[in-house]
Design an enzyme around this catalytic site. Sequence first.
Site, short mmCIF file in Angstrom:
data_model
loop_
_atom_site.label_atom_id
_atom_site.label_comp_id
_atom_site.label_asym_id
_atom_site.label_seq_id
_atom_site.Cartn_x
_atom_site.Cartn_y
_atom_site.Cartn_z
CB SER A 4 -0.92 -0.01 1.22
OG SER A 4 -1.72 1.16 1.25
CG ASP B 110 -20.15 -4.15 9.23
OD1 ASP B 110 -19.67 -4.15 8.07
OD2 ASP B 110 -20.72 -5.13 9.72
CG HIS C 3 -8.95 -7.67 -4.26
ND1 HIS C 3 -7.70 -8.17 -4.58
CD2 HIS C 3 -8.87 -7.24 -2.97
CE1 HIS C 3 -6.91 -8.05 -3.52
NE2 HIS C 3 -7.59 -7.50 -2.55
#
Length: 386
Positions: free
Chosen positions: A207, A274, A292
């Site tokens: 990242s 969430d 993904h």
Amino acid sequence: MAEIPTSSNPSDDPETQKLNGNEEDYDHHHDEDPESDDENYEYALQIAEMLPFPMVMKTAIELDLLGIIATAGPDRQLSAAEIAAALPAAGNPDAPAMLDRMLYLLATYSVVTCTAVDGGASGGVVRKYGLAPVAKYFVSNEDGVSLGALISLNQGQAFLASWSKLKEAVLEGGIPFNKVHGMDVFHYQGTDPRFNEIFNKAMYDQSTYIIKKIVRRYKGFENIQRLVDVGGGLGHTLRVITSNYPSIKGINFDLPHVIQHAPTIPGVEHVGGDMFESIPNGDAIFMKCILHDWSDEHCLKILKNCYKALPRKGKVIVVEMNMIEEPQTTPLAKAISQLDVCMMTQSPGGKERTRREFQTLAEAAGFAEFNPVCHVAGFWVMEFLK
């Protein structure tokens, strides 16, 4: 009784040709392109014996062999004996010979360079190894990151064990990782501290490398006042973005047990929640390598929550690899396909998607426009516009 056919010329018989030393003529008679056949067989051998390469790469990372070579200086080459001398004392007199064979293999894959020099009085040759261009991605850079942790993750025992259940999963259904460990990969992280450490390091390193390239190339952060990073982990991505765009107020959104470990970052607020329930409001929403991980059904839930959280003309910035609809043999195509099969084996419903599939998801979630903006180090930056 059937008559057995015979040749009027005994020399035409294949076995006679072999006995008479005409095997080359025999081969050409039965194979119009023996050279091509040999090449195909040699490639088949490479496939059949491919396991040593990833395992040697893993060991090279663990021993920091590439780092040892890098420390010697730019363009330097070291012998296996010199590299062995830099390892922690293990008392193995065979270590230089073992390293030489391992580095030789890495040289055949262009990970390291190799120069054979005269061994002098000892006879034979001494091979010296340097770093090939690709090797720099496996040596810690100025940010302390590399792809080495990703190798350690993929070749680690937790992931390796999953592959033994792939056949069973194909025939009976289920996720190989879950079959081995009794839970999905995200819950497993909480039970195995070492795996959790390697997993987080691998994700952080990749990242860090990608986001620094994105902020240099992608101009879509301009004019954003409030940016929500969904699945932002400890907030490192927003740290990089807001340091380049100080006017942006960053909202780092992740599960509460993740957020509780997040450090204080100027200009960034950590929010627990969430993403399948709701997402904080913002001018724009950023998601890197989130979709993904999930099935189309789960992705639609996430994207619809993004849609609700955005103002008119707001956008979701999605960073993902794009599968090519027809297989290619480029390094990137292989990398994406390998990752796709990894997602199938390790993740609950995860997969790599084509650009068409991302557009379909965007439209199904209600977005008015799908815009692939730029390609950065194997990843596409895509905008879903409300």
